[in-house]
Design a protein around this motif. Structure first.
Motif, PDB file in Angstrom:
ATOM      1  N   THR A  53      -6.538   1.128   2.410  1.00 59.50           N
ATOM      2  CA  THR A  53      -7.099  -0.317   1.094  1.00 59.50           C
ATOM      3  C   THR A  53      -7.345  -0.702   2.663  1.00 59.50           C
ATOM      4  OG1 THR A  53      -4.477  -0.457   1.655  1.00 59.50           O
ATOM      5  CG2 THR A  53      -5.454  -0.470  -0.281  1.00 59.50           C
ATOM      6  N   THR A  54      -8.640  -1.802   1.898  1.00 60.15           N
ATOM      7  CA  THR A  54      -9.145  -2.852   2.618  1.00 60.15           C
ATOM      8  C   THR A  54      -8.902  -4.271   1.844  1.00 60.15           C
ATOM      9  OG1 THR A  54     -11.523  -2.677   1.896  1.00 60.15           O
ATOM     10  CG2 THR A  54     -10.763  -1.241   3.861  1.00 60.15           C
ATOM     11  N   TRP A  94      -6.041  -6.088  -3.340  1.00 56.28           N
ATOM     12  CA  TRP A  94      -7.101  -4.320  -2.009  1.00 56.28           C
ATOM     13  C   TRP A  94      -8.107  -4.084  -2.443  1.00 56.28           C
ATOM     14  CZ3 TRP A  94      -5.557  -4.256   2.455  1.00 56.28           C
ATOM     15  CH2 TRP A  94      -3.699  -5.148   3.005  1.00 56.28           C
ATOM     16  N   LEU A 129      -8.055   6.738   5.945  1.00 54.70           N
ATOM     17  CA  LEU A 129      -7.758   4.830   4.865  1.00 54.70           C
ATOM     18  C   LEU A 129      -8.073   4.247   3.691  1.00 54.70           C
ATOM     19  CD1 LEU A 129      -8.838   2.115   6.071  1.00 54.70           C
ATOM     20  CD2 LEU A 129     -11.056   2.522   5.794  1.00 54.70           C
ATOM     21  N   GLU A 162     -13.973  -0.297  14.414  1.00 54.74           N
ATOM     22  CA  GLU A 162     -13.016  -1.942  15.224  1.00 54.74           C
ATOM     23  C   GLU A 162     -12.573  -1.570  16.408  1.00 54.74           C
ATOM     24  OE1 GLU A 162      -9.627  -4.018  13.276  1.00 54.74           O
ATOM     25  OE2 GLU A 162     -11.114  -3.139  11.968  1.00 54.74           O
ATOM     26  N   SER A 202       1.046  -1.176  -0.297  1.00 55.60           N
ATOM     27  CA  SER A 202       0.488   0.200   0.101  1.00 55.60           C
ATOM     28  C   SER A 202       1.343   1.193   0.195  1.00 55.60           C
ATOM     29  CB  SER A 202      -0.835  -0.146   0.968  1.00 55.60           C
ATOM     30  OG  SER A 202      -1.764  -0.864   1.482  1.00 55.60           O
ATOM     31  N   VAL A 233      -9.446   2.754  -1.193  1.00 56.00           N
ATOM     32  CA  VAL A 233     -10.537   3.048   0.043  1.00 56.00           C
ATOM     33  C   VAL A 233     -10.727   4.908  -0.200  1.00 56.00           C
ATOM     34  CG1 VAL A 233     -11.464   3.701   1.696  1.00 56.00           C
ATOM     35  CG2 VAL A 233     -10.884   1.411   1.299  1.00 56.00           C
ATOM     36  N   ARG A 266     -13.565   4.785  11.715  1.00 53.65           N
ATOM     37  CA  ARG A 266     -13.440   2.452  10.693  1.00 53.65           C
ATOM     38  C   ARG A 266     -12.462   2.879  11.776  1.00 53.65           C
ATOM     39  NH1 ARG A 266     -13.267  -0.762   6.591  1.00 53.65           N
ATOM     40  NH2 ARG A 266     -12.490  -2.309   7.810  1.00 53.65           N
ATOM     41  N   GLU A 271     -11.814  -7.683   8.243  1.00 59.65           N
ATOM     42  CA  GLU A 271     -11.048  -7.356   7.532  1.00 59.65           C
ATOM     43  C   GLU A 271      -9.411  -6.918   7.371  1.00 59.65           C
ATOM     44  OE1 GLU A 271     -13.647  -5.387   3.710  1.00 59.65           O
ATOM     45  OE2 GLU A 271     -12.986  -3.671   5.385  1.00 59.65           O
ATOM     46  N   TRP A 298      -6.977  -3.432   7.137  1.00 58.98           N
ATOM     47  CA  TRP A 298      -7.026  -2.459   5.731  1.00 58.98           C
ATOM     48  C   TRP A 298      -5.673  -1.677   6.621  1.00 58.98           C
ATOM     49  CZ3 TRP A 298      -6.626   1.051   9.842  1.00 58.98           C
ATOM     50  CH2 TRP A 298      -7.520   0.948  11.511  1.00 58.98           C
ATOM     51  N   ASN A 299      -5.487  -0.714   6.019  1.00 63.12           N
ATOM     52  CA  ASN A 299      -4.035  -0.177   5.987  1.00 63.12           C
ATOM     53  C   ASN A 299      -4.786   1.274   5.829  1.00 63.12           C
ATOM     54  OD1 ASN A 299      -1.619  -2.112   5.869  1.00 63.12           O
ATOM     55  ND2 ASN A 299      -2.971  -2.353   3.336  1.00 63.12           N
ATOM     56  N   ASN A 310      -4.305  -2.506  10.961  1.00 60.77           N
ATOM     57  CA  ASN A 310      -5.386  -2.156  12.408  1.00 60.77           C
ATOM     58  C   ASN A 310      -5.067  -1.676  13.438  1.00 60.77           C
ATOM     59  OD1 ASN A 310      -5.679  -3.596   9.964  1.00 60.77           O
ATOM     60  ND2 ASN A 310      -8.110  -3.939  10.879  1.00 60.77           N
TER      61      ASN A 310
END
Length: 321
Positions: free
Chosen positions: A122-123, A288, A120, A305, A47, A291, A301, A247, A249-250, A94
């Motif tokens: 990528t997921t 990926w 945010l 989480e 990413s 987002v 987000r 998920e 994510w980055n 995350n």
């Protein structure tokens, strides 16, 4: 505002006058660093490098990715939190924002106070994978029950979503009790799977599927519903594991003291980059979903989480030194 300020400064220069004291300096004024807390080839590294290529073109300065692996990404995250040069950013996972403070009482940074949230990025769904020699579907979980603590699972480090996700999975499958082996990154976990040192791992599709398609690993299922990223992989619900949605994510963050001019420009440019069809297609090919949220979108987000992770960590009594 930045463009208007730059125009005014140019007009002052044409008039042979010094720029007024209130004029904001241009940003960036030198190369920008993006710190990544995992090894090359890892999910956040992919990413970060995709972002750096595009961001360098629009900023007019080189954007350099530096890998600082260790402590589940917390070494790099701490370096970002303490940066004072206005040109240091981080791509984090995350766990660095949602669970690290819950797990490590002595964590040297505070995710809620020491960062400015930028986007945010990528997921991806998590794929539960195992060596190809093991069965698939419900038979896999029966074998896992029989294996008990003689089975191992791997993750890219303590406190990562892959670590906590498998603890959550074990809580949903009575009798399943594999032991955790942390690695420096997911590529190392893949090597351990291929070598038979571990029997399972939760991996992003970009790392899992090449090995699955080559026949070296088996995809047991997705931690969530079916995904366009991996349309041929069933959900774990289809193997009998219900209500298991996670998920990986980055996200892009900077230190809390990052200048407002830098924050505003980054938020604008990153959103544009992640709307670009070529960037989206490139990331999709690597497993990926692009987002590119606003800072507020990332904040939401993280808060969502954190509630899930707080409940899991409390239920399982997980604490790390």
């Amino acid at each position: 505002m930045q463009r208007r300020t730059a125009t005014l400064v140019s007009l002052w220069a044409l008039a042979g006058l010094a720029a007024p004291a209130w004029a904001e300096p241009a940003w960036p004024t030198k190369p920008v660093r993006i710190l990544v807390g995992f090894a090359g080839g890892s999910s956040p590294d992919i990413s970060a490098r995709t972002l750096a290529d595009a961001l360098g073109k629009v900023l007019g300065q080189p954007v350099i990715v530096e890998n600082k692996p260790g402590a589940s990404g917390n070494i790099a995250a701490d370096a970002v939190a303490k940066a004072t040069d206005d040109h240091t950013l981080g791509v984090v996972i995350n766990g660095n924002l949602t669970s690290a403070k819950l797990l490590y009482p002595q964590l040297p940074y505070d995710p809620a106070k020491d960062f400015c949230y930028l986007s945010l990025l990528t997921t991806a769904p998590l794929v539960l994978v195992a060596p190809a020699s093991l069965p698939g579907g419900a038979a896999f979980f029966e074998a896992a029950r029989q294996g008990g603590a003689s089975w191992n699972y791997g993750s890219p480090g303590n406190g990562t979503v892959a670590h906590l996700g498998l603890e959550l999975l074990a809580a949903k499958v009575p009798g399943m009790a594999p032991l955790h082996i942390p690695f420096q990154g997911n590529p190392q976990a893949v090597t351990a799977l291929l070598g038979g040192q571990i029997q399972m791992a939760l991996l992003p599709p970009g790392l899992a599927m090449p090995q699955v398609k080559s026949g070296k690993l088996r995809a047991i299922g997705l931690a969530g519903g079916r995904s366009a990223l991996v349309p041929d992989v069933p959900s774990l619900a289809e193997a009998g594991v219900r209500d298991f949605n996670l998920e990986v994510w980055n996200a892009l963050v900077g230190p809390a003291n990052l200048s407002k001019a830098a924050q505003a420009r980054l938020a604008t440019e990153v959103a544009k980059i992640y709307r670009d069809p070529e960037v989206r297609a490139k990331l999709f090919h690597q497993g990926w979903q692009a987002v590119g949220t606003s800072p507020a979108g990332l904040q939401r987000r993280v808060q969502e989480e954190m509630g899930l992770m707080r409940g899991l960590i409390g239920q399982k009594g997980i604490r790390l030194e």
